[in-house]
Write a protein that holds these residues in place. Structure first.
Motif, PDB file in Angstrom:
ATOM      1  N   VAL A  71      53.814  -8.290   1.272  1.00 28.12           N
ATOM      2  CA  VAL A  71      52.731  -7.377   1.076  1.00 28.12           C
ATOM      3  C   VAL A  71      52.595  -6.423   2.347  1.00 28.12           C
ATOM      4  CG1 VAL A  71      50.054  -7.424   1.075  1.00 28.12           C
ATOM      5  CG2 VAL A  71      51.700  -8.595  -0.411  1.00 28.12           C
ATOM      6  N   ALA A  72      52.655  -6.959   3.488  1.00 24.36           N
ATOM      7  CA  ALA A  72      52.748  -6.139   4.802  1.00 24.36           C
ATOM      8  C   ALA A  72      53.693  -5.219   4.652  1.00 24.36           C
ATOM      9  CB  ALA A  72      52.568  -7.148   6.142  1.00 24.36           C
ATOM     10  N   GLY A  73      54.954  -5.260   4.409  1.00 19.96           N
ATOM     11  CA  GLY A  73      55.987  -4.678   4.431  1.00 19.96           C
ATOM     12  C   GLY A  73      56.025  -3.450   3.256  1.00 19.96           C
ATOM     13  N   SER A  74      55.384  -3.811   2.294  1.00 19.09           N
ATOM     14  CA  SER A  74      55.017  -2.876   1.157  1.00 19.09           C
ATOM     15  C   SER A  74      53.991  -1.616   1.706  1.00 19.09           C
ATOM     16  CB  SER A  74      54.716  -3.620  -0.055  1.00 19.09           C
ATOM     17  OG  SER A  74      54.268  -2.629  -1.126  1.00 19.09           O
ATOM     18  N   ARG A  75      52.926  -2.230   2.312  1.00 16.79           N
ATOM     19  CA  ARG A  75      51.830  -1.478   2.689  1.00 16.79           C
ATOM     20  C   ARG A  75      52.557  -0.410   3.683  1.00 16.79           C
ATOM     21  NH1 ARG A  75      47.236  -6.101   2.970  1.00 16.79           N
ATOM     22  NH2 ARG A  75      46.941  -5.960   0.489  1.00 16.79           N
ATOM     23  N   PHE A  76      53.107  -1.300   4.647  1.00 21.53           N
ATOM     24  CA  PHE A  76      53.797  -0.254   5.736  1.00 21.53           C
ATOM     25  C   PHE A  76      54.737   0.939   5.122  1.00 21.53           C
ATOM     26  CE2 PHE A  76      57.676   0.794   8.238  1.00 21.53           C
ATOM     27  CZ  PHE A  76      57.156   1.277   9.752  1.00 21.53           C
ATOM     28  N   LEU A  77      55.581   0.629   4.223  1.00 24.52           N
ATOM     29  CA  LEU A  77      56.365   1.709   3.434  1.00 24.52           C
ATOM     30  C   LEU A  77      55.537   2.710   2.881  1.00 24.52           C
ATOM     31  CD1 LEU A  77      59.461  -0.419   2.210  1.00 24.52           C
ATOM     32  CD2 LEU A  77      59.092   0.971   4.256  1.00 24.52           C
ATOM     33  N   GLN A  78      54.430   2.182   1.892  1.00 24.37           N
ATOM     34  CA  GLN A  78      53.618   3.180   1.070  1.00 24.37           C
ATOM     35  C   GLN A  78      52.866   4.114   2.409  1.00 24.37           C
ATOM     36  OE1 GLN A  78      50.973   0.459  -0.834  1.00 24.37           O
ATOM     37  NE2 GLN A  78      52.362   0.189  -2.390  1.00 24.37           N
ATOM     38  N   LYS A  79      52.494   3.555   3.371  1.00 29.35           N
ATOM     39  CA  LYS A  79      51.650   4.422   4.392  1.00 29.35           C
ATOM     40  C   LYS A  79      52.664   5.466   5.028  1.00 29.35           C
ATOM     41  CE  LYS A  79      48.152   5.380   7.198  1.00 29.35           C
ATOM     42  NZ  LYS A  79      46.945   5.717   6.760  1.00 29.35           N
TER      43      LYS A  79
END
Length: 150
Positions: free
Chosen positions: A20-28
């Motif tokens: 989830v943290a990695g996904s949020r980082f990539l989305q941002k």
């Protein structure tokens, strides 16, 4: 707490919170790139103090990540140091927004600084996220080429 990276060949615990943290980082990061595309230019311009501030943060990040030989240390710096999300998104882009509509000197400096920042981050992420980095790089190079020729 935080990301649980392992060295090559070692077992690591799989945690959904890391996904989830990695996904949020990539989305941002992708949001930063999408916002920046219409505003970037690879045409060099004189830096203003705010531009120098961001470039100094980038230089420090490049130095720290390239001095570390371990994959995990470098990726932790990129994700948690704040340059990608904090300094760039929350600070520099917010401060530079007014420059994109103002006179040419300030606009050119902001456009070039944004290009340098995104290009640098793309290169730093390449060993860890090669496809994502290539996508960013191809978009910024195409947009910078198009805007600098217009």
């Amino acid at each position: 707490m935080g990301c649980h990276w392992g060295t090559t060949g070692s077992d690591i615990i799989f945690l959904w919170k890391d996904v989830v943290a990695g996904s949020r980082f990539l989305q941002k990061m992708w949001s930063i790139v999408r916002f920046s595309l219409p505003h970037i230019s690879d045409k060099p311009a004189s830096f203003r103090p705010i531009d120098l501030w961001l470039v100094s943060k980038l230089n420090r990040l490049v130095k720290e990540t390239t001095e570390r030989w371990m994959h995990t240390s470098s990726m932790k710096l990129l994700r948690h140091q704040g340059i990608c999300l904090g300094f760039l998104a929350d600070n520099y882009i917010e401060l530079a927004k007014s420059s994109f509509t103002e006179r040419m000197g300030r606009k050119a400096a902001a456009q070039y600084t944004l290009f340098v920042a995104i290009e640098t981050i793309s290169k730093l992420l390449a060993p860890f996220l090669p496809y994502f980095s290539e996508e960013i790089y191809s978009h910024i190079k195409q947009e910078a080429f198009t805007s600098s020729r217009a």
